[in-house]
Design a protein around this motif. Sequence first.
Motif, short mmCIF file in Angstrom:
data_model
loop_
_atom_site.label_atom_id
_atom_site.label_comp_id
_atom_site.label_asym_id
_atom_site.label_seq_id
_atom_site.Cartn_x
_atom_site.Cartn_y
_atom_site.Cartn_z
N LEU A 167 16.56 117.25 18.71
CA LEU A 167 17.40 118.44 18.80
C LEU A 167 17.64 119.11 17.45
N TYR A 168 17.07 118.58 16.38
CA TYR A 168 17.38 119.13 15.06
C TYR A 168 17.04 120.61 14.92
N ARG A 169 15.89 121.00 15.40
CA ARG A 169 15.48 122.40 15.21
C ARG A 169 16.46 123.35 15.88
N ARG A 170 17.03 122.96 17.00
CA ARG A 170 17.97 123.82 17.72
C ARG A 170 19.39 123.67 17.20
N VAL A 171 19.81 122.44 16.90
CA VAL A 171 21.20 122.18 16.53
C VAL A 171 21.45 122.34 15.03
N ARG A 172 20.51 121.90 14.24
CA ARG A 172 20.69 121.87 12.79
C ARG A 172 19.43 122.41 12.11
N PRO A 173 19.11 123.70 12.32
CA PRO A 173 17.81 124.25 11.93
C PRO A 173 17.50 124.18 10.44
N GLN A 174 18.51 124.18 9.59
CA GLN A 174 18.27 124.11 8.15
C GLN A 174 18.43 122.68 7.60
N GLY A 175 18.64 121.75 8.49
CA GLY A 175 18.74 120.35 8.09
C GLY A 175 17.43 119.62 8.32
N ASP A 176 17.40 118.38 7.92
CA ASP A 176 16.21 117.55 8.08
C ASP A 176 16.66 116.11 8.32
N TYR A 177 16.28 115.57 9.45
CA TYR A 177 16.75 114.24 9.85
C TYR A 177 16.38 113.18 8.82
N LEU A 178 15.12 113.15 8.40
CA LEU A 178 14.69 112.13 7.46
C LEU A 178 15.36 112.31 6.09
N ARG A 179 15.62 113.55 5.72
CA ARG A 179 16.31 113.80 4.45
C ARG A 179 17.73 113.24 4.49
N SER A 180 18.39 113.37 5.64
CA SER A 180 19.74 112.83 5.76
C SER A 180 19.73 111.31 5.65
N LEU A 181 18.74 110.68 6.30
CA LEU A 181 18.63 109.22 6.17
C LEU A 181 18.35 108.81 4.73
N GLU A 182 17.50 109.58 4.05
CA GLU A 182 17.17 109.25 2.66
C GLU A 182 18.40 109.38 1.77
N LEU A 183 19.24 110.37 2.02
CA LEU A 183 20.47 110.53 1.23
C LEU A 183 21.33 109.27 1.31
N LEU A 184 21.49 108.75 2.51
CA LEU A 184 22.30 107.55 2.69
C LEU A 184 21.65 106.33 2.04
N GLN A 185 20.33 106.23 2.17
CA GLN A 185 19.63 105.10 1.57
C GLN A 185 19.73 105.14 0.05
N ARG A 186 19.55 106.33 -0.53
CA ARG A 186 19.63 106.45 -1.98
C ARG A 186 21.02 106.10 -2.49
N THR A 187 22.03 106.47 -1.73
CA THR A 187 23.40 106.12 -2.13
C THR A 187 23.58 104.61 -2.19
N GLN A 188 23.10 103.93 -1.16
CA GLN A 188 23.18 102.46 -1.14
C GLN A 188 22.40 101.85 -2.29
N ASP A 189 21.23 102.39 -2.58
CA ASP A 189 20.39 101.84 -3.66
C ASP A 189 21.04 102.03 -5.03
N LEU A 190 21.63 103.21 -5.24
CA LEU A 190 22.19 103.54 -6.55
C LEU A 190 23.57 102.94 -6.76
N ALA A 191 24.34 102.82 -5.68
CA ALA A 191 25.73 102.35 -5.81
C ALA A 191 26.11 101.51 -4.61
N PRO A 192 25.67 100.27 -4.55
CA PRO A 192 25.98 99.42 -3.40
C PRO A 192 27.47 99.15 -3.22
N SER A 193 28.29 99.46 -4.21
CA SER A 193 29.73 99.26 -4.07
C SER A 193 30.38 100.37 -3.24
N ILE A 194 29.68 101.49 -3.06
CA ILE A 194 30.21 102.60 -2.26
C ILE A 194 29.92 102.34 -0.78
#
Length: 289
Positions: A167-194
């Motif tokens: 549903l991303y293209r219809r609901v969140r057209p300027q977003g990207d599902y994999l990019r959102s997952l990567e943001l969360l993963q990078r946060t965990q990698d860079l700062a596991p205390s957060i």
Amino acid sequence: MVVKPEWLRVKAPQWERVGNVKEILRDLALNTVCEEASCPNIGECFNAGTATFLIMGPACTRACPYCDIDFEKKPQPLDYTEPTRLAEAVRRLKLNHVVITSVNRDDLPDGGASQFVRCIEGIRAVSPHTTIEVLIPDLCGNWDALEIIIQSKPEVLNHNTETIPRLYRRVRPQGDYLRSLELLQRTQDLAPSIYTKSGIMAGLGETDSEIREVMADLRGVSCDILTIGQYLQPSQKHLGVADFITPQQFDSWREFGESLGFLQVVSSPLTRSSYHAEEVRKLMRLYPR
């Protein structure tokens, strides 16, 4: 006219308390997502003396068809007094936990990351014991900007997945599902205390199995906290509700999320991303980092 089921009815707010919070917000010229996004829990949260602050707004540079935040106004230059005024609101409201979110500011080179940092620093200067949660946009995949926010060490970094990939293209057209997952993963990698957090809307036409797949994907990037709530149509010009999900189904998703290993799953029809967010303080005591 769509008739909402019984379980989506909310108690009338105690306007004396709501008015006190609104008076502080107006006095300090601050925006809240509670008001701008027509949150159904505004009465409960304002009665409790808390709010989710919306910085760099209220105009947004994206036009997601589910969201009630204004995208037709032109975004204004950053107001460098905003962090000081926000910190003063936290002090006056005596908040133990504060949530700071923002509109999308794709017009800014860092997506507004530096303003998030100013707000965090401002709050810590006047209320050092307040825990801070930031609910951030995807920053257009600018990972240097993400690192700027991470270096300020908020206790919780929240980024909503919002919906299923189909549903991303219809609901969140300027977003990207994999990019959102990567943001969360990078946060965990860079700062596991957060502690990392994400949220999903239900009722836009997704299936049970698709919701569960997103939940599994979020645990796959070590997301700690998950919120799942019913999508409600803000107006006739927004996406319609495909389904009203029963409380029993939300309970089923909560149980599944707990089995996946989320530290906390808040799943109910009226759950929103920052609903009862202060409960993360209990989580931090149970699972210290």
